[in-house]
Scaffold this motif. Structure first.
Motif, PDB file in Angstrom:
ATOM      1  N   THR A  16      -4.098  11.008  15.079  1.00  0.00           N
ATOM      2  CA  THR A  16      -4.210   9.623  14.911  1.00  0.00           C
ATOM      3  C   THR A  16      -2.786   8.957  14.632  1.00  0.00           C
ATOM      4  OG1 THR A  16      -4.601   9.935  12.678  1.00  0.00           O
ATOM      5  CG2 THR A  16      -6.452   9.683  13.993  1.00  0.00           C
ATOM      6  N   LEU A  17      -1.874   9.991  13.970  1.00  0.00           N
ATOM      7  CA  LEU A  17      -0.526   9.473  13.772  1.00  0.00           C
ATOM      8  C   LEU A  17       0.211   9.288  15.018  1.00  0.00           C
ATOM      9  CD1 LEU A  17       0.228  11.436  10.560  1.00  0.00           C
ATOM     10  CD2 LEU A  17      -0.299   8.882  10.767  1.00  0.00           C
ATOM     11  N   ALA A  18      -0.175   9.974  15.910  1.00  0.00           N
ATOM     12  CA  ALA A  18       0.591  10.209  17.234  1.00  0.00           C
ATOM     13  C   ALA A  18       0.151   9.237  18.383  1.00  0.00           C
ATOM     14  CB  ALA A  18       0.504  11.552  17.815  1.00  0.00           C
ATOM     15  N   LEU A  19      -1.177   8.560  18.202  1.00  0.00           N
ATOM     16  CA  LEU A  19      -1.846   7.960  19.069  1.00  0.00           C
ATOM     17  C   LEU A  19      -0.814   6.538  19.473  1.00  0.00           C
ATOM     18  CD1 LEU A  19      -4.833   7.266  20.415  1.00  0.00           C
ATOM     19  CD2 LEU A  19      -5.118   6.041  18.416  1.00  0.00           C
ATOM     20  N   PRO A  20      -0.466   6.229  20.841  1.00  0.00           N
ATOM     21  CA  PRO A  20       0.184   5.248  21.190  1.00  0.00           C
ATOM     22  C   PRO A  20      -0.918   3.833  21.266  1.00  0.00           C
ATOM     23  CG  PRO A  20      -0.477   6.553  22.958  1.00  0.00           C
ATOM     24  CD  PRO A  20      -0.836   7.480  21.791  1.00  0.00           C
ATOM     25  N   TRP A  21      -0.383   2.943  20.410  1.00  0.00           N
ATOM     26  CA  TRP A  21      -0.988   1.648  20.234  1.00  0.00           C
ATOM     27  C   TRP A  21      -0.147   0.869  19.860  1.00  0.00           C
ATOM     28  CZ3 TRP A  21      -3.894  -0.768  15.821  1.00  0.00           C
ATOM     29  CH2 TRP A  21      -3.556  -0.033  14.746  1.00  0.00           C
ATOM     30  N   SER A  22      -0.574  -0.507  19.700  1.00  0.00           N
ATOM     31  CA  SER A  22       0.356  -1.622  19.279  1.00  0.00           C
ATOM     32  C   SER A  22       0.749  -1.580  17.891  1.00  0.00           C
ATOM     33  CB  SER A  22      -0.329  -2.937  19.800  1.00  0.00           C
ATOM     34  OG  SER A  22      -1.550  -3.215  19.193  1.00  0.00           O
ATOM     35  N   GLY A  23      -0.392  -0.966  17.153  1.00  0.00           N
ATOM     36  CA  GLY A  23      -0.215  -1.208  15.668  1.00  0.00           C
ATOM     37  C   GLY A  23       0.366   0.440  15.124  1.00  0.00           C
ATOM     38  N   HIS A  24       0.972   1.264  16.019  1.00  0.00           N
ATOM     39  CA  HIS A  24       1.141   2.551  15.689  1.00  0.00           C
ATOM     40  C   HIS A  24       2.062   2.562  14.460  1.00  0.00           C
ATOM     41  CE1 HIS A  24       4.050   5.910  16.014  1.00  0.00           C
ATOM     42  NE2 HIS A  24       2.947   6.606  16.088  1.00  0.00           N
ATOM     43  N   ASP A  25       3.317   1.986  14.550  1.00  0.00           N
ATOM     44  CA  ASP A  25       4.359   1.892  13.483  1.00  0.00           C
ATOM     45  C   ASP A  25       3.564   1.518  12.134  1.00  0.00           C
ATOM     46  OD1 ASP A  25       6.104   2.779  15.349  1.00  0.00           O
ATOM     47  OD2 ASP A  25       6.901   0.624  15.521  1.00  0.00           O
ATOM     48  N   HIS A  26       2.961   0.495  12.210  1.00  0.00           N
ATOM     49  CA  HIS A  26       2.223   0.187  11.031  1.00  0.00           C
ATOM     50  C   HIS A  26       1.257   1.350  10.480  1.00  0.00           C
ATOM     51  CE1 HIS A  26       3.963  -4.000  10.872  1.00  0.00           C
ATOM     52  NE2 HIS A  26       3.559  -4.069  12.269  1.00  0.00           N
ATOM     53  N   PHE A  27       0.396   1.542  11.386  1.00  0.00           N
ATOM     54  CA  PHE A  27      -0.696   2.658  10.909  1.00  0.00           C
ATOM     55  C   PHE A  27       0.138   3.757  10.171  1.00  0.00           C
ATOM     56  CE2 PHE A  27      -3.442   6.222  11.794  1.00  0.00           C
ATOM     57  CZ  PHE A  27      -4.478   5.851  11.107  1.00  0.00           C
ATOM     58  N   SER A  28       0.913   4.429  10.955  1.00  0.00           N
ATOM     59  CA  SER A  28       1.877   5.452  10.588  1.00  0.00           C
ATOM     60  C   SER A  28       2.492   5.410   9.185  1.00  0.00           C
ATOM     61  CB  SER A  28       2.749   6.011  11.894  1.00  0.00           C
ATOM     62  OG  SER A  28       2.131   6.434  12.918  1.00  0.00           O
ATOM     63  N   ASN A  29       2.964   4.260   8.906  1.00  0.00           N
ATOM     64  CA  ASN A  29       3.696   3.932   7.638  1.00  0.00           C
ATOM     65  C   ASN A  29       2.495   3.633   6.567  1.00  0.00           C
ATOM     66  OD1 ASN A  29       6.154   4.112   8.616  1.00  0.00           O
ATOM     67  ND2 ASN A  29       6.098   2.213   9.487  1.00  0.00           N
ATOM     68  N   GLU A  30       1.625   3.829   6.780  1.00  0.00           N
ATOM     69  CA  GLU A  30       0.322   3.616   5.623  1.00  0.00           C
ATOM     70  C   GLU A  30       0.135   4.955   4.936  1.00  0.00           C
ATOM     71  OE1 GLU A  30      -1.409   0.766   4.258  1.00  0.00           O
ATOM     72  OE2 GLU A  30      -0.152  -0.275   5.673  1.00  0.00           O
ATOM     73  N   PRO A  31       0.176   4.923   3.515  1.00  0.00           N
ATOM     74  CA  PRO A  31      -0.248   6.173   3.020  1.00  0.00           C
ATOM     75  C   PRO A  31      -1.457   6.336   2.975  1.00  0.00           C
ATOM     76  CG  PRO A  31       0.035   4.226   1.174  1.00  0.00           C
ATOM     77  CD  PRO A  31       0.463   3.674   2.714  1.00  0.00           C
ATOM     78  N   LEU A  32      -1.739   7.687   2.689  1.00  0.00           N
ATOM     79  CA  LEU A  32      -3.298   8.136   2.693  1.00  0.00           C
ATOM     80  C   LEU A  32      -3.653   7.570   1.154  1.00  0.00           C
ATOM     81  CD1 LEU A  32      -3.562  11.619   3.800  1.00  0.00           C
ATOM     82  CD2 LEU A  32      -4.820   9.548   4.358  1.00  0.00           C
ATOM     83  N   ARG A  33      -4.815   6.738   1.038  1.00  0.00           N
ATOM     84  CA  ARG A  33      -5.189   6.204  -0.208  1.00  0.00           C
ATOM     85  C   ARG A  33      -6.573   6.872  -0.757  1.00  0.00           C
ATOM     86  NH1 ARG A  33      -2.869   1.519   2.483  1.00  0.00           N
ATOM     87  NH2 ARG A  33      -1.208   0.750   1.176  1.00  0.00           N
ATOM     88  N   PRO A  34      -7.130   6.859  -1.944  1.00  0.00           N
ATOM     89  CA  PRO A  34      -8.442   7.335  -2.182  1.00  0.00           C
ATOM     90  C   PRO A  34      -9.232   6.282  -1.587  1.00  0.00           C
ATOM     91  CG  PRO A  34      -7.220   6.862  -3.987  1.00  0.00           C
ATOM     92  CD  PRO A  34      -6.226   6.610  -2.943  1.00  0.00           C
ATOM     93  N   TRP A  35     -10.597   6.665  -1.248  1.00  0.00           N
ATOM     94  CA  TRP A  35     -11.578   5.846  -1.163  1.00  0.00           C
ATOM     95  C   TRP A  35     -12.903   6.304  -1.948  1.00  0.00           C
ATOM     96  CZ3 TRP A  35     -16.477   6.637   1.103  1.00  0.00           C
ATOM     97  CH2 TRP A  35     -16.583   7.672   2.067  1.00  0.00           C
ATOM     98  N   TYR A  36     -13.806   5.168  -2.412  1.00  0.00           N
ATOM     99  CA  TYR A  36     -14.875   5.419  -3.228  1.00  0.00           C
ATOM    100  C   TYR A  36     -16.083   5.022  -2.559  1.00  0.00           C
ATOM    101  CZ  TYR A  36     -10.974   6.358  -6.478  1.00  0.00           C
ATOM    102  OH  TYR A  36      -9.836   6.659  -7.148  1.00  0.00           O
ATOM    103  N   ALA A  37     -17.215   5.724  -3.221  1.00  0.00           N
ATOM    104  CA  ALA A  37     -18.562   5.309  -2.267  1.00  0.00           C
ATOM    105  C   ALA A  37     -19.120   3.871  -2.897  1.00  0.00           C
ATOM    106  CB  ALA A  37     -19.531   6.403  -2.746  1.00  0.00           C
ATOM    107  N   SER A  38     -18.630   3.446  -3.792  1.00  0.00           N
ATOM    108  CA  SER A  38     -18.986   1.993  -4.110  1.00  0.00           C
ATOM    109  C   SER A  38     -17.959   1.332  -4.746  1.00  0.00           C
ATOM    110  CB  SER A  38     -20.119   2.167  -5.189  1.00  0.00           C
ATOM    111  OG  SER A  38     -19.797   2.657  -6.523  1.00  0.00           O
ATOM    112  N   GLU A  39     -17.718  -0.145  -4.974  1.00  0.00           N
ATOM    113  CA  GLU A  39     -16.833  -0.766  -5.695  1.00  0.00           C
ATOM    114  C   GLU A  39     -16.906  -0.466  -7.051  1.00  0.00           C
ATOM    115  OE1 GLU A  39     -15.186  -5.528  -5.575  1.00  0.00           O
ATOM    116  OE2 GLU A  39     -17.311  -4.827  -4.895  1.00  0.00           O
ATOM    117  N   GLU A  40     -18.019  -0.153  -7.665  1.00  0.00           N
ATOM    118  CA  GLU A  40     -18.078   0.220  -9.109  1.00  0.00           C
ATOM    119  C   GLU A  40     -17.253   1.408  -9.431  1.00  0.00           C
ATOM    120  OE1 GLU A  40     -20.898  -0.407  -7.448  1.00  0.00           O
ATOM    121  OE2 GLU A  40     -21.042  -2.539  -8.106  1.00  0.00           O
ATOM    122  N   GLU A  41     -17.327   2.539  -8.570  1.00  0.00           N
ATOM    123  CA  GLU A  41     -16.602   3.717  -8.597  1.00  0.00           C
ATOM    124  C   GLU A  41     -15.131   3.595  -8.300  1.00  0.00           C
ATOM    125  OE1 GLU A  41     -17.437   7.570  -7.847  1.00  0.00           O
ATOM    126  OE2 GLU A  41     -19.494   7.189  -8.188  1.00  0.00           O
ATOM    127  N   ALA A  42     -14.835   2.616  -7.722  1.00  0.00           N
ATOM    128  CA  ALA A  42     -13.338   2.216  -7.209  1.00  0.00           C
ATOM    129  C   ALA A  42     -12.579   1.630  -8.666  1.00  0.00           C
ATOM    130  CB  ALA A  42     -13.247   1.398  -6.145  1.00  0.00           C
TER     131      ALA A  42
END
Length: 95
Positions: A16-42
């Motif tokens: 996914t980090l190597a995929l050539p597309w118009s948003g490649h640079d933005h996507f590649s610079n995004e950090p991995l973030r935690p995600w949660y199963a619900s807004e309450e958990e977040a």
């Protein structure tokens, strides 16, 4: 803290980090973030995260902690939350 995954998280992340597309640079610079199963958990302190994700625009890469190849069987609540967030809100995290 790194959570166990039984699928090739790192290999899938790499393509996914190597995929050539118009948003490649933005996507590649995004950090991995935690995600949660619900807004309450977040919002809760010391909540159990469902996994990690990286997203820019309509491309998202998400891992589910403790899940294998059959995520709906291994982590049904997280699987449903991930699909619903993507279909209805077009984003994985609550930030």
């Amino acid at each position: 803290m790194q959570r166990a995954r039984s699928c090739n998280f790192h290999g899938n992340q790499a393509w996914t980090l190597a995929l050539p597309w118009s948003g490649h640079d933005h996507f590649s610079n995004e950090p991995l973030r935690p995600w949660y199963a619900s807004e309450e958990e977040a919002k809760a302190q010391n909540a159990n995260r469902a996994g990690e994700y990286r997203q820019y625009g309509r491309l998202a890469f998400a891992g589910v902690d403790g899940a294998g190849h059959f995520v709906p069987y291994d982590k049904p609540e997280a699987a449903l939350a991930l699909v619903n967030r993507w279909i209805f809100d077009r984003k994985v995290g609550y930030a």
